[in-house]
Write a protein that holds these residues in place. Structure first.
Motif, PDB file in Angstrom:
ATOM      1  N   VAL A 164       0.830  -1.204   0.000  1.00 44.16           N
ATOM      2  CA  VAL A 164       0.000   0.000   0.000  1.00 44.16           C
ATOM      3  C   VAL A 164       0.864   1.254   0.000  1.00 44.16           C
ATOM      4  N   VAL A 165       1.994   1.216   0.692  1.00 43.58           N
ATOM      5  CA  VAL A 165       2.867   2.399   0.768  1.00 43.58           C
ATOM      6  C   VAL A 165       3.922   2.399  -0.341  1.00 43.58           C
ATOM      7  N   ALA A 166       3.879   1.411  -1.238  1.00 42.77           N
ATOM      8  CA  ALA A 166       4.903   1.291  -2.290  1.00 42.77           C
ATOM      9  C   ALA A 166       4.970   2.530  -3.166  1.00 42.77           C
ATOM     10  N   TRP A 167       3.828   3.187  -3.404  1.00 44.14           N
ATOM     11  CA  TRP A 167       3.835   4.352  -4.301  1.00 44.14           C
ATOM     12  C   TRP A 167       4.726   5.468  -3.763  1.00 44.14           C
ATOM     13  N   LEU A 168       4.821   5.606  -2.432  1.00 41.32           N
ATOM     14  CA  LEU A 168       5.697   6.622  -1.847  1.00 41.32           C
ATOM     15  C   LEU A 168       7.168   6.303  -2.128  1.00 41.32           C
ATOM     16  N   PHE A 169       7.541   5.051  -1.932  1.00 36.72           N
ATOM     17  CA  PHE A 169       8.910   4.607  -2.188  1.00 36.72           C
ATOM     18  C   PHE A 169       9.273   4.829  -3.660  1.00 36.72           C
ATOM     19  N   LEU A 170       8.354   4.474  -4.553  1.00 38.44           N
ATOM     20  CA  LEU A 170       8.605   4.622  -5.991  1.00 38.44           C
ATOM     21  C   LEU A 170       8.627   6.089  -6.398  1.00 38.44           C
ATOM     22  N   ALA A 171       7.823   6.925  -5.748  1.00 36.57           N
ATOM     23  CA  ALA A 171       7.861   8.359  -6.020  1.00 36.57           C
ATOM     24  C   ALA A 171       9.213   8.937  -5.613  1.00 36.57           C
ATOM     25  N   GLY A 172       9.792   8.423  -4.523  1.00 37.30           N
ATOM     26  CA  GLY A 172      11.135   8.845  -4.136  1.00 37.30           C
ATOM     27  C   GLY A 172      12.166   8.449  -5.176  1.00 37.30           C
ATOM     28  N   TRP A 173      12.035   7.247  -5.716  1.00 42.40           N
ATOM     29  CA  TRP A 173      12.913   6.807  -6.808  1.00 42.40           C
ATOM     30  C   TRP A 173      12.797   7.778  -7.980  1.00 42.40           C
ATOM     31  N   ALA A 174      11.573   8.094  -8.372  1.00 38.94           N
ATOM     32  CA  ALA A 174      11.368   9.015  -9.492  1.00 38.94           C
ATOM     33  C   ALA A 174      11.947  10.392  -9.185  1.00 38.94           C
ATOM     34  N   ALA A 175      11.834  10.842  -7.926  1.00 35.43           N
ATOM     35  CA  ALA A 175      12.355  12.162  -7.557  1.00 35.43           C
ATOM     36  C   ALA A 175      13.861  12.249  -7.776  1.00 35.43           C
ATOM     37  N   SER A 176      14.569  11.150  -7.533  1.00 35.50           N
ATOM     38  CA  SER A 176      16.021  11.159  -7.732  1.00 35.50           C
ATOM     39  C   SER A 176      16.387  11.251  -9.200  1.00 35.50           C
ATOM     40  N   ARG A 177      15.463  10.905 -10.088  1.00 40.57           N
ATOM     41  CA  ARG A 177      15.722  10.936 -11.529  1.00 40.57           C
ATOM     42  C   ARG A 177      15.073  12.138 -12.215  1.00 40.57           C
ATOM     43  N   ALA A 178      14.394  12.991 -11.464  1.00 42.43           N
ATOM     44  CA  ALA A 178      13.730  14.154 -12.057  1.00 42.43           C
ATOM     45  C   ALA A 178      14.785  15.178 -12.442  1.00 42.43           C
ATOM     46  N   ARG A 179      14.943  15.426 -13.730  1.00 43.57           N
ATOM     47  CA  ARG A 179      15.984  16.332 -14.213  1.00 43.57           C
ATOM     48  C   ARG A 179      15.422  17.591 -14.867  1.00 43.57           C
ATOM     49  N   THR A 180      14.161  17.598 -15.189  1.00 38.86           N
ATOM     50  CA  THR A 180      13.576  18.741 -15.879  1.00 38.86           C
ATOM     51  C   THR A 180      12.388  19.272 -15.087  1.00 38.86           C
TER      52      THR A 180
END
Length: 880
Positions: free
Chosen positions: A712-728
């Motif tokens: 259920v909380v996986a989306w938060l963990f994955l959003a953190g992953w995406a945040a580290s790759r946000a370049r634009t």
């Protein structure tokens, strides 16, 4: 070995069978046409001048009638012929191989009456391996090689006597030569010209002779693009209504370009056939049927008729491509003595990395020799070039030392675009990219990229750049700092935090100490080699600290303070999950190889699981403080559905372990690995969106206390992953939309949701914050010890929460920091002890163990044996 003079059956059949096509047109020139009968008579006369004894002939072959006649005379008479570029310098080849006859400008110069060589009966053709005439290494091709490859090409291209080809490529190049071979084999005709495709007269000549077949390398199609090939009406320069076959080889053409040409062919009535080969295979090894060009543009296709392709090692998804077939060379020649050798090669190891698609097609994904290590990261230089091409940039890449050297056309603006693109889309640090704007990309005479010339740009730049004052001392200090903090004795100036195996647990102290030394901390410090980290000219007041580090410290204090009844600030543990995803992607997923990334993720997982199981298991055994499900991190699966203490105390760590293990499982999949390399932001973002299915209960795996369950909380963990790759800004905007949409209502507590939402948005938009330097040390200490604080505080605060909550919170934090500090001391000692035991065991098992030591010297930076830090000089005297 049997060596013999000229025999009736010697020679290449396609050159001996010219009479069989009678008066059909064989060659077309600007002066007129030559029939097969006339060509055969010219070849016979040239053969008579060469004599009956087999001789070594060096031929500076041009795209002209005289050169073709001399060449065919050599093939028909069995005279091994070494082809060179008429515009090149072949003096080294003449000096190395001492040919019996040298033919230049249509004139044959007899250097001796017979031959000075022992020539193997099968030897027919010698071609340079490098695409230039300067290389003394040659490919030895037999008569069977030439004939078999010509028949194979003519078969899969379905060449007919009515076909007309044009020499759009030089004949000293194996691709251009194969066009001549395959068309003469079928009784078709060839237009001989040295005109370039950018010349209007070239297209006038093609229209006049109704050319049906045009061959090109990637550079050819770059030139055609500039001419507007395929655009405009029939009055356009490149209009060629008779064209039925367009072939491409000599290098990888961008998939988008292949698809565009295939679709153009469907509209204009010609077929595009992409081909793959090497000189060592007499030109062709694979081809992509025209009907697949639009749907499988990344592939090189299937093996040519008579040949087979396999991946080595067998069973590997990606490995070296190996070809076998009758067109595989006899072997290489490095000296005249090699001309007497027979076959020494039965299959060709191409040096290309490839895989088979689900449709059974071969896709070349890189070049083994073009896969290099830069700062400890495996880098595929071909992939970098493809990324540039996809972005509309003309660029070539090479490696020089610890840098990737890039040459790009388009001026300084294009150079900056390349630097930003590669730093954003790959794991190559911006500091390791040496980008040069050039007027034109350097090419070999064959038109292929000259990567050596690209690499040489780095040396030219380095010669012009003086080293900054004190740079050597500053770098040595940083090397010593990394060695101390990471407990490594093999740190060099070319290492980075990531290449040394740094992770989210060790980066806190390293980043703070580094910021103190430098006075600033670059955004990509963790992937930048130490030699490229330099102190700031002017030190600013306070410390610039990464936002994630501050959030980590604040979150753990919020967790302990709320549990200890000092204040109420919930949401800290959920925020820590987002931070965990951010740091996992930043450090453990920083490697470029799939194996390296999996290894790092599993190592990170062990650093959480081992201390947790030891600590919690100890209390479960000694004090019955926890049920066994909690001690083994299985409470979410086997424990009570609703919240129950103490069973659910460690829900955060259990969810973290499950999510990190899930990422490890994902990145082991080659398809996921490739997707993440290609779409580093969009893949985790898409996974976060999919994970919202459990957050909104569209997919329900288990009820009860859902907000503390991993799925259920996986989306938060994955959003953190995406945040580290946000370049634009676009990346950050869509991620912000996801967080703002998914957080409200998630925890049924607006204040708690605000903590999580605001913390995640700070992580996305604010990379660093400036705080007092003294405060930075406290923040760093709490952030570094956050895992141990979380573990320990459950055993401390309950004794004080009712009467002295402040003391309980302070003691919980202090106890966690103390345990963390103890672990920091014990683990390196245990590791060194294990290394010493392993070293002694290897030494005892090594051949010749028990040698006499005659001298030892201590050196913290030198190691020549299995004992790091010691240089040992030994004699070869075995012990008694």
């Amino acid at each position: 070995m049997t060596l013999s003079p000229l025999r009736p059956e010697t020679g290449v059949p396609l050159a001996r069978a010219l009479h069989g096509f009678g008066d059909r047109v064989a060659l077309r020139t600007s002066e007129g046409v030559v029939s097969y009968d006339e060509l055969a008579r010219l070849v016979d006369r040239a053969g008579e001048r060469l004599g009956p004894e087999r001789r070594l002939v060096l031929l500076a072959v041009g795209n002209d009638l005289g050169s073709v006649v001399q060449y065919l005379a050599c093939l028909a008479g069995g005279h091994p012929v070494l082809l060179t570029d008429p515009a090149g310098d072949d003096r080294e080849l003449v000096a190395t191989y001492d040919p019996d006859v040298v033919v230049r400008d249509g004139e044959a110069r007899q250097r001796r009456p017979g031959t000075a060589h022992r020539l193997h009966p099968d030897l027919a053709l010698l071609l340079s391996t490098s695409g230039s005439t300067g290389s003394p290494r040659l490919v030895r091709l037999s008569a069977e090689n030439v004939q078999a490859n010509a028949e194979s090409i003519a078969t899969y291209l379905d060449l007919q006597p009515r076909d007309v080809a044009v020499t759009s490529l030089p004949l000293h190049y194996c691709y251009g030569l194969s066009v001549l071979h395959s068309h003469l084999l079928r009784g078709a005709s060839v237009v001989l010209t040295s005109l370039s495709v950018v010349d209007r007269c070239f297209w006038d000549l093609c229209r006049m002779h109704r050319v049906t077949s045009l061959a090109g390398v990637p550079h050819t199609f770059e030139l055609l693009d500039r001419l507007g090939f395929g655009r405009g009406g029939e009055g356009a320069v490149t209009a060629l209504p008779s064209l039925r076959l367009l072939t491409q080889a000599g290098g990888k053409l961008a998939a988008e370009k292949v698809r565009a040409l295939a679709e153009l062919g469907q509209r204009r009535g010609f077929d595009l056939v992409v081909m793959y080969g090497q000189t060592e295979a007499t030109a062709r090894m694979a081809y992509l049927p025209s009907e697949l060009a639009a749907t499988a543009p990344h592939a090189v296709g299937r093996a040519v008729p008579g040949g087979t392709l396999r991946i080595e090692p067998a069973g590997a998804e990606v490995g070296e491509l190996v070809y076998a077939g009758p067109n595989v060379m006899l072997g290489y020649a490095d000296s005249p003595a090699d001309l007497a050798r027979g076959r020494v090669v039965t299959e060709l190891r191409t040096g290309d990395l490839a895989r088979f698609t689900d449709d059974g097609l071969v896709e070349v994904v890189g070049r083994a020799s073009r896969s290099v290590k830069v700062l400890g990261l495996r880098v595929d230089l071909d992939r970098l070039e493809h990324l540039c091409a996809d972005a509309g940039l003309e660029a070539w890449c090479a490696a020089e030392g610890d840098r990737v050297v890039v040459a790009v056309t388009g001026g300084p603006g294009a150079a900056e675009r390349v630097r930003a693109l590669l730093a954003r889309r790959t794991e190559v640090p911006a500091g390791a990219l040496d980008v040069h704007a050039v007027d034109a990309l350097p090419r070999l005479p064959s038109g292929k990229p000259d990567h050596r010339a690209v690499a040489a740009l780095a040396a030219a730049t380095a010669a012009q750049e003086p080293a900054p004052e004190g740079a050597g001392t500053a770098t040595a200090d940083l090397v010593a700092l990394y060695a101390e903090l990471l407990d490594r004795d093999d740190v060099t100036a070319d290492d980075s935090f990531v290449s040394l195996g740094g992770d989210s647990l060790s980066y806190v102290e390293v980043s703070l100490r580094l910021e103190e030394r430098l006075g600033h901390l670059p955004a990509d410090w963790h992937t930048t080699p130490l030699r490229r980290l330099s102190p700031a000219v002017r030190r600013r007041r306070g410390a610039s600290v990464e936002t994630g580090l501050v959030l980590r410290a604040v979150a753990i204090v919020a967790v302990v303070g709320t549990h200890g009844n000092l204040f109420v600030l919930t949401g800290g543990a959920h925020l820590l999950l987002g931070l965990a995803g951010f740091n996992l992607a930043r450090f453990q997923l920083a490697g470029s190889s799939r194996r390296e990334r999996v290894r790092r993720v599993l190592a990170s997982l062990s650093r959480v699981v081992v201390p947790t199981v030891l600590w919690v298991g100890g209390f479960a055994l000694l004090a019955s403080a926890y049920p066994w499900q909690t001690a083994l991190l299985l409470n979410g699966l086997l424990g009570p559905e609703e919240w129950a203490e103490p069973a659910w105390h460690l829900w955060f760590l259990e969810a973290l372990v499950v999510l990190v293990a899930g990422v490890a499982a994902l990145v082991t999949l080659p398809a996921v690995h490739r997707l993440e390399r290609r779409w580093p932001f969009w893949l985790p973002f898409a996974l976060a969106v999919v994970a919202l299915l459990t957050r909104y209960d569209v997919v329900s795996l288990r009820g009860g206390d859902e907000i503390h369950r991993a799925h259920v909380v996986a989306w938060l963990f994955l959003a953190g992953w995406a945040a580290s790759r946000a370049r634009t800004t676009g990346h950050r905007a869509v991620l912000t939309a996801l967080v703002c949409a998914a957080t409200p209502g998630f925890l049924d507590d607006p204040a708690r949701e605000a903590v999580v939402g605001v913390g995640m948005l700070l992580l996305v938009w604010v990379p660093r914050v400036r705080i007092p330097r003294a405060a930075s040390r406290v923040v760093g200490l709490l952030a570094a010890a956050s895992l141990h604080v979380y573990l320990v505080h459950w055993q401390v605060y309950p004794h004080f929460e009712d009467d002295r909550p402040l003391l309980g919170v302070v003691l919980s934090l202090a106890a966690g920091v103390a345990v963390w500090a103890a672990v920091q001391r014990v683990v390196p000692l245990a590791r060194r002890g294990a290394d010493a035991v392993a070293s002694r065991r290897r030494a005892a098992q090594a051949p010749g163990a028990g040698v006499l030591v005659v001298a030892t010297t201590s050196s913290p930076r030198t190691s020549t044996g299995t004992d790091p830090g010691r240089t040992v000089t030994v004699t070869g005297v075995p012990s008694a």
